[in-house]
Write a protein that holds these residues in place. Structure first.
Motif, short mmCIF file in Angstrom:
data_model
loop_
_atom_site.label_atom_id
_atom_site.label_comp_id
_atom_site.label_asym_id
_atom_site.label_seq_id
_atom_site.Cartn_x
_atom_site.Cartn_y
_atom_site.Cartn_z
N ASP A 95 5.70 5.63 5.05
CA ASP A 95 4.40 6.23 5.36
C ASP A 95 3.25 5.46 4.70
O ASP A 95 2.20 5.27 5.29
CB ASP A 95 4.35 7.69 4.91
N TRP A 96 3.48 5.02 3.46
CA TRP A 96 2.47 4.27 2.69
C TRP A 96 2.10 2.99 3.43
O TRP A 96 0.93 2.70 3.63
CB TRP A 96 3.05 3.99 1.32
N VAL A 97 3.13 2.24 3.85
CA VAL A 97 2.90 0.96 4.53
C VAL A 97 2.26 1.18 5.90
O VAL A 97 1.33 0.48 6.28
CB VAL A 97 4.23 0.17 4.66
N GLU A 98 2.75 2.17 6.64
CA GLU A 98 2.21 2.45 7.97
C GLU A 98 0.73 2.82 7.89
O GLU A 98 -0.10 2.32 8.64
CB GLU A 98 3.01 3.58 8.63
N GLN A 99 0.42 3.70 6.94
CA GLN A 99 -0.98 4.13 6.78
C GLN A 99 -1.84 2.96 6.31
O GLN A 99 -2.94 2.75 6.81
CB GLN A 99 -1.04 5.29 5.79
N LEU A 100 -1.32 2.19 5.35
CA LEU A 100 -2.04 1.03 4.81
C LEU A 100 -2.34 0.02 5.92
O LEU A 100 -3.46 -0.49 6.02
CB LEU A 100 -1.20 0.38 3.71
N ALA B 208 -8.88 -0.19 3.02
CA ALA B 208 -7.84 -0.02 2.01
C ALA B 208 -7.93 -1.02 0.86
O ALA B 208 -8.32 -2.16 1.04
CB ALA B 208 -6.47 -0.14 2.66
N VAL B 209 -7.54 -0.53 -0.33
CA VAL B 209 -7.37 -1.37 -1.51
C VAL B 209 -6.02 -1.00 -2.11
O VAL B 209 -5.72 0.18 -2.31
CB VAL B 209 -8.47 -1.12 -2.57
N ILE B 210 -5.18 -2.01 -2.38
CA ILE B 210 -3.90 -1.78 -3.05
C ILE B 210 -4.15 -1.95 -4.54
O ILE B 210 -4.73 -2.94 -4.98
CB ILE B 210 -2.82 -2.78 -2.58
N LEU B 211 -3.71 -0.97 -5.33
CA LEU B 211 -3.94 -0.99 -6.78
C LEU B 211 -2.61 -0.91 -7.52
O LEU B 211 -1.85 0.04 -7.35
CB LEU B 211 -4.85 0.16 -7.19
N ASP B 212 -2.33 -1.93 -8.33
CA ASP B 212 -1.13 -2.00 -9.16
C ASP B 212 -1.52 -1.59 -10.58
O ASP B 212 -2.38 -2.22 -11.18
CB ASP B 212 -0.61 -3.44 -9.15
N VAL B 213 -0.90 -0.51 -11.11
CA VAL B 213 -1.28 -0.02 -12.44
C VAL B 213 -0.23 -0.32 -13.50
O VAL B 213 -0.23 0.25 -14.58
CB VAL B 213 -1.62 1.50 -12.41
N VAL C 186 -6.39 10.63 -12.24
CA VAL C 186 -7.57 10.18 -12.99
C VAL C 186 -8.66 9.75 -12.00
O VAL C 186 -9.83 10.11 -12.15
CB VAL C 186 -7.21 9.02 -13.95
N MET C 187 -8.26 8.99 -11.00
CA MET C 187 -9.22 8.50 -10.01
C MET C 187 -9.88 9.66 -9.27
O MET C 187 -11.08 9.65 -9.02
CB MET C 187 -8.55 7.54 -9.05
N ASN C 188 -9.10 10.68 -8.92
CA ASN C 188 -9.66 11.84 -8.25
C ASN C 188 -10.69 12.54 -9.14
O ASN C 188 -11.74 12.97 -8.66
CB ASN C 188 -8.56 12.81 -7.83
N GLN C 189 -10.41 12.62 -10.45
CA GLN C 189 -11.35 13.23 -11.39
C GLN C 189 -12.64 12.41 -11.50
O GLN C 189 -13.71 12.96 -11.76
CB GLN C 189 -10.71 13.37 -12.77
N LEU C 190 -12.53 11.10 -11.26
CA LEU C 190 -13.69 10.21 -11.33
C LEU C 190 -14.48 10.19 -10.02
O LEU C 190 -15.49 9.50 -9.91
CB LEU C 190 -13.25 8.78 -11.68
N GLY C 191 -14.01 10.92 -9.02
CA GLY C 191 -14.76 11.01 -7.77
C GLY C 191 -14.19 10.25 -6.59
O GLY C 191 -14.82 10.18 -5.53
N PHE C 192 -13.01 9.66 -6.75
CA PHE C 192 -12.36 8.98 -5.63
C PHE C 192 -11.78 10.04 -4.70
O PHE C 192 -11.08 10.95 -5.15
CB PHE C 192 -11.25 8.05 -6.13
N LYS C 193 -12.06 9.92 -3.41
CA LYS C 193 -11.62 10.93 -2.45
C LYS C 193 -10.22 10.68 -1.92
O LYS C 193 -9.45 11.60 -1.69
CB LYS C 193 -12.59 10.98 -1.25
N ASN C 194 -9.88 9.39 -1.70
CA ASN C 194 -8.61 9.06 -1.03
C ASN C 194 -7.75 8.15 -1.89
O ASN C 194 -7.99 6.95 -1.98
CB ASN C 194 -8.89 8.41 0.32
N THR C 195 -6.74 8.75 -2.53
CA THR C 195 -5.78 7.97 -3.31
C THR C 195 -4.38 8.33 -2.82
O THR C 195 -4.08 9.50 -2.57
CB THR C 195 -5.89 8.27 -4.82
N TYR C 196 -3.55 7.30 -2.69
CA TYR C 196 -2.21 7.48 -2.14
C TYR C 196 -1.19 6.86 -3.09
O TYR C 196 -1.22 5.67 -3.37
CB TYR C 196 -2.11 6.83 -0.75
N ASN C 197 -0.29 7.70 -3.59
CA ASN C 197 0.73 7.28 -4.55
C ASN C 197 2.00 6.86 -3.82
O ASN C 197 2.50 7.58 -2.96
CB ASN C 197 1.03 8.45 -5.50
N LEU C 198 2.54 5.69 -4.20
CA LEU C 198 3.78 5.20 -3.62
C LEU C 198 4.98 5.82 -4.33
O LEU C 198 5.25 5.51 -5.49
CB LEU C 198 3.84 3.67 -3.72
#
Length: 102
Positions: free
Chosen positions: A8-13, A19-24, A78-90
Motif C-alpha cells: 500500500d505504501w509503494v502504491e500510494q507513493l 510525496a517525500v520519503i523520509l528515513d529516520v 511528532v510530525m503530526n503534532q508539528l502540523g503535518f497533515k499527511n504522514t504514512y508509516n511503513l
C-alpha cells in the motif's frame, strides 16, 4: 498518521506527486542502504530531529520509515503534532523492504 503495508505504501507513493520519503534511522543504518531518493533525518537527534523536521514543507505528504516501523511511527506522531497533515508509516520498515535500494 496511517500505518501502511509495503504494498500500500509503494502504491500510494507511486501515485503521489506531492510525496517525500523520509528515513529516520541512524547514519550507520543508512550506510547499509536506503530507499532511493529518501531524505535522511535521524530521530535519535532528539530536539535536533524536531528542528530539522519542523523546517520541512508541511504541505507535502511524508512516507516515513525506519528499520522495523517503531521509530517511524514515533516520527509520524511528532510530525503530526508539528502540523503535518499527511504522514504514512511503513509497517515492518526497511528490514522487510523488498523494493529498490541505493
Amino acid at each position: 498518521m496511517a500505518d501502511l503495508t509495503q504494498l500500500d505504501w509503494v502504491e500510494q507513493l507511486n501515485n503521489d506527486n506531492n510525496a517525500v520519503i523520509l528515513d529516520v534511522r541512524t547514519q550507520d543504518e543508512v550506510d547499509e542502504g536506503k530507499i532511493p531518493n529518501a531524505l535522511h533525518i535521524d530521530i535519535y537527534k532528539g530536539q535536533g530531529f524536531i528542528y530539522e523536521v519542523d523546517a520541512l514543507d508541511k504541505s507535502k505528504n511524508y512516507y516515513v520509515y525506519c528499520k522495523a516501523g517503531g521509530r517511524s511511527a514515533q516520527a509520524c506522531a511528532v510530525m503530526n503534532q508539528l502540523g503535518f497533515k499527511n504522514t504514512y508509516n511503513l509497517i515492518g520498515g526497511f528490514s522487510q523492504w523488498t523494493g529498490d535500494v541505493e
